[in-house]
Design a protein around this motif. Structure first.
Motif, PDB file in Angstrom:
ATOM      1  N   UNK A   3       3.854 -39.296 -15.134  1.00 40.24           N
ATOM      2  CA  UNK A   3       4.454 -40.087 -16.201  1.00 40.24           C
ATOM      3  C   UNK A   3       5.908 -39.699 -16.404  1.00 40.24           C
ATOM      4  N   UNK A   4       6.729 -40.695 -16.727  1.00 39.42           N
ATOM      5  CA  UNK A   4       8.146 -40.460 -16.971  1.00 39.42           C
ATOM      6  C   UNK A   4       8.395 -40.315 -18.461  1.00 39.42           C
ATOM      7  N   UNK A   5       9.153 -39.284 -18.885  1.00 36.88           N
ATOM      8  CA  UNK A   5       9.444 -39.132 -20.301  1.00 36.88           C
ATOM      9  C   UNK A   5      10.145 -40.365 -20.847  1.00 36.88           C
ATOM     10  N   UNK A   6       9.807 -40.729 -22.031  1.00 33.68           N
ATOM     11  CA  UNK A   6      10.427 -41.890 -22.663  1.00 33.68           C
ATOM     12  C   UNK A   6      10.681 -41.592 -24.126  1.00 33.68           C
ATOM     13  N   UNK A   7      11.914 -41.856 -24.617  1.00 34.03           N
ATOM     14  CA  UNK A   7      12.191 -41.611 -26.037  1.00 34.03           C
ATOM     15  C   UNK A   7      11.263 -42.380 -26.953  1.00 34.03           C
ATOM     16  N   UNK A  80       2.743 -15.947 -18.410  1.00 34.88           N
ATOM     17  CA  UNK A  80       4.179 -16.186 -18.540  1.00 34.88           C
ATOM     18  C   UNK A  80       4.593 -15.756 -19.944  1.00 34.88           C
ATOM     19  N   UNK A  81       5.420 -14.729 -20.045  1.00 31.92           N
ATOM     20  CA  UNK A  81       5.914 -14.267 -21.336  1.00 31.92           C
ATOM     21  C   UNK A  81       7.285 -14.890 -21.548  1.00 31.92           C
ATOM     22  N   UNK A  82       7.290 -15.995 -22.284  1.00 29.13           N
ATOM     23  CA  UNK A  82       8.475 -16.836 -22.352  1.00 29.13           C
ATOM     24  C   UNK A  82       8.469 -17.735 -21.136  1.00 29.13           C
ATOM     25  N   UNK A  83       8.505 -19.053 -21.345  1.00 32.81           N
ATOM     26  CA  UNK A  83       8.338 -19.925 -20.173  1.00 32.81           C
ATOM     27  C   UNK A  83       9.248 -21.136 -20.187  1.00 32.81           C
ATOM     28  N   UNK A  84      10.121 -21.266 -21.199  1.00 30.54           N
ATOM     29  CA  UNK A  84      11.056 -22.394 -21.211  1.00 30.54           C
ATOM     30  C   UNK A  84      10.335 -23.719 -21.114  1.00 30.54           C
ATOM     31  N   UNK A  85      10.694 -24.509 -20.105  1.00 30.16           N
ATOM     32  CA  UNK A  85      10.068 -25.821 -19.904  1.00 30.16           C
ATOM     33  C   UNK A  85       8.864 -25.740 -18.970  1.00 30.16           C
ATOM     34  N   UNK A  86       8.336 -24.529 -18.761  1.00 27.54           N
ATOM     35  CA  UNK A  86       7.128 -24.312 -17.957  1.00 27.54           C
ATOM     36  C   UNK A  86       7.340 -24.666 -16.494  1.00 27.54           C
ATOM     37  N   UNK A  87       8.554 -24.456 -15.999  1.00 22.46           N
ATOM     38  CA  UNK A  87       8.877 -24.794 -14.610  1.00 22.46           C
ATOM     39  C   UNK A  87       8.003 -24.015 -13.631  1.00 22.46           C
ATOM     40  N   UNK A  88       7.870 -22.708 -13.840  1.00 22.45           N
ATOM     41  CA  UNK A  88       7.077 -21.901 -12.909  1.00 22.45           C
ATOM     42  C   UNK A  88       5.584 -22.201 -13.054  1.00 22.45           C
ATOM     43  N   UNK A  89       5.136 -22.478 -14.268  1.00 23.90           N
ATOM     44  CA  UNK A  89       3.730 -22.853 -14.457  1.00 23.90           C
ATOM     45  C   UNK A  89       3.411 -24.140 -13.704  1.00 23.90           C
ATOM     46  N   UNK A  90       4.346 -25.090 -13.703  1.00 16.39           N
ATOM     47  CA  UNK A  90       4.157 -26.338 -12.957  1.00 16.39           C
ATOM     48  C   UNK A  90       4.087 -26.051 -11.453  1.00 16.39           C
ATOM     49  N   UNK A  91       4.942 -25.150 -10.999  1.00 13.97           N
ATOM     50  CA  UNK A  91       4.961 -24.783  -9.581  1.00 13.97           C
ATOM     51  C   UNK A  91       3.631 -24.155  -9.166  1.00 13.97           C
ATOM     52  N   UNK A  92       3.129 -23.246  -9.999  1.00 13.00           N
ATOM     53  CA  UNK A  92       1.864 -22.579  -9.685  1.00 13.00           C
ATOM     54  C   UNK A  92       0.731 -23.594  -9.594  1.00 13.00           C
ATOM     55  N   UNK A  93       0.676 -24.541 -10.512  1.00 16.07           N
ATOM     56  CA  UNK A  93      -0.380 -25.547 -10.461  1.00 16.07           C
ATOM     57  C   UNK A  93      -0.246 -26.411  -9.206  1.00 16.07           C
ATOM     58  N   UNK A  94       0.990 -26.747  -8.835  1.00 15.86           N
ATOM     59  CA  UNK A  94       1.199 -27.609  -7.669  1.00 15.86           C
ATOM     60  C   UNK A  94       0.845 -26.898  -6.370  1.00 15.86           C
ATOM     61  N   UNK A  95       1.108 -25.593  -6.300  1.00 20.72           N
ATOM     62  CA  UNK A  95       0.887 -24.852  -5.054  1.00 20.72           C
ATOM     63  C   UNK A  95      -0.433 -24.100  -5.029  1.00 20.72           C
ATOM     64  N   UNK A  96      -0.995 -23.849  -6.214  1.00 20.69           N
ATOM     65  CA  UNK A  96      -2.253 -23.102  -6.319  1.00 20.69           C
ATOM     66  C   UNK A  96      -3.154 -23.766  -7.363  1.00 20.69           C
ATOM     67  N   UNK A  97      -3.633 -24.969  -7.075  1.00 27.84           N
ATOM     68  CA  UNK A  97      -4.477 -25.675  -8.054  1.00 27.84           C
ATOM     69  C   UNK A  97      -5.658 -24.822  -8.484  1.00 27.84           C
ATOM     70  N   UNK A  98      -5.964 -24.904  -9.763  1.00 25.78           N
ATOM     71  CA  UNK A  98      -7.085 -24.130 -10.293  1.00 25.78           C
ATOM     72  C   UNK A  98      -6.689 -22.782 -10.845  1.00 25.78           C
ATOM     73  N   UNK A  99      -5.417 -22.440 -10.763  1.00 27.39           N
ATOM     74  CA  UNK A  99      -4.965 -21.164 -11.324  1.00 27.39           C
ATOM     75  C   UNK A  99      -5.123 -21.160 -12.841  1.00 27.39           C
ATOM     76  N   UNK A 114       7.917 -29.561 -25.082  1.00 28.74           N
ATOM     77  CA  UNK A 114       7.974 -29.578 -23.620  1.00 28.74           C
ATOM     78  C   UNK A 114       6.808 -30.355 -23.021  1.00 28.74           C
ATOM     79  N   UNK A 115       5.603 -30.097 -23.502  1.00 27.08           N
ATOM     80  CA  UNK A 115       4.431 -30.722 -22.869  1.00 27.08           C
ATOM     81  C   UNK A 115       4.264 -32.190 -23.250  1.00 27.08           C
ATOM     82  N   UNK A 116       4.848 -32.615 -24.372  1.00 27.62           N
ATOM     83  CA  UNK A 116       4.776 -34.041 -24.709  1.00 27.62           C
ATOM     84  C   UNK A 116       5.886 -34.825 -24.019  1.00 27.62           C
ATOM     85  N   UNK A 117       7.080 -34.270 -23.961  1.00 27.05           N
ATOM     86  CA  UNK A 117       8.188 -34.970 -23.307  1.00 27.05           C
ATOM     87  C   UNK A 117       8.108 -34.874 -21.788  1.00 27.05           C
ATOM     88  N   UNK A 118       7.589 -33.735 -21.290  1.00 30.83           N
ATOM     89  CA  UNK A 118       7.506 -33.500 -19.841  1.00 30.83           C
ATOM     90  C   UNK A 118       6.074 -33.092 -19.507  1.00 30.83           C
TER      91      UNK A 118
END
Length: 279
Positions: A3-7, A80-99, A114-118
């Motif tokens: 999904x694409x973020x939308x105002x 993740x202790x502090x995760x901003x926009x969850x960039x690394x969490x997204x990467x982990x899910x994409x490369x290691x599904x089920x983590x 973050x999770x509603x807009x992105x």
């Protein structure tokens, strides 16, 4: 397609009450994707179409570390202790599904923004805990992780109670025997805060009977100090006989020019910066 973020569908900003700063999700007009800004400063970049695309150098280095330490595709337990926009969490899910992933964030409004807009990739198993990283980690008792990522440091403005040997020992104690602590340290050109963190983490590792600190960074920061980020590594995983092969891969994968320092090289580099022994 994600999904694409939308105002019109999701808020693009929030007032973070703890730091009293505004957080915004804005389009990146240069490389595409979306940027999280806090107080007008870019904090994170997210590519919803390709979560494996990581724009920030230090996060790319962290992703490369994860790619090598555990077999490709194998789910891991990561905090993740502090995760901003969850960039690394997204990467982990994409490369290691089920983590199984945990985020501890002190700004209550940020994860919701973050999770509603992105939106996160489908199937992401993410537990969000609001609170202080040290307090919440301590409250988890004997819970252990394969990896812990600490991404809250910004030079002298960093939380003092997290920048200590005692906290590093507590974090290392929440790792599996072959686990890994990854720390992003941003600092100014003097690198004095970073040097202190190397010393604290080295002492914590020694106290826990672990090998010393590894460093991943842009090579120029070691010869011409400037504002920038370095990634520090510690934990039982670094005792693996495969660590030299990992090192070669981390250097090969970049971003370039890449420097990967083993514990002896790390101590040598930062002793010169700090002008006193780290041991």
């Amino acid at each position: 397609m994600p999904p694409t973020p939308s105002p019109g569908r999701a808020p693009r900003s929030a007032q973070l009450r703890r730091c009293d700063q505004s957080a915004w999700i804005v389009q990146d007009e240069v490389v595409g994707g979306w940027v999280l800004q806090i107080g007008g400063v870019e904090q994170s970049h997210v590519d919803l179409a390709d979560p494996t695309h990581i724009a920030h150098e230090y996060l790319r280095r962290m992703a490369n570390v994860l790619d090598e330490v555990w077999p490709r595709g194998r789910p891991i337990r990561i905090a993740h202790l502090g995760a901003g926009a969850l960039t690394l969490a997204r990467y982990v899910q994409a490369t290691r599904p089920g983590s199984a992933q945990l985020v501890i964030e002190i700004e209550r409004e940020l994860p919701t923004l973050v999770t509603t807009a992105l939106p996160l990739p489908a199937g992401t198993d993410l537990e969000v805990v609001i609170g202080d990283a040290r307090e919440e980690l301590a409250a988890m008792g004997s819970r252990r992780f394969d990896a812990i990522v600490l991404d809250v440091f910004s030079g002298e403005a960093s939380p003092a109670h997290l920048a200590t040997q005692d906290f590093y020992r507590e974090a290392l104690g929440h790792l599996e025997a072959d686990g890994l602590l990854l720390i992003n340290v941003g600092d100014d050109a003097g690198q004095r805060f970073l040097t202190r963190q190397v010393r604290e983490l080295e002492d914590a590792s020694a106290a826990e009977g672990l090998t010393g600190v590894w460093t991943l960074t842009h090579a120029s920061l070691l010869t011409r100090p400037a504002d920038g980020n370095m990634v520090l590594l510690a934990g039982g995983a670094l005792s693996s006989p495969g660590v030299e092969a990992w090192r070669a891969a981390w250097k090969r994968e970049g971003p370039h020019p890449a420097a990967v320092l083993d514990p002896a090289e790390t101590l040598e580099a930062f002793e010169e910066i700090g002008r006193k022994p780290l041991r």
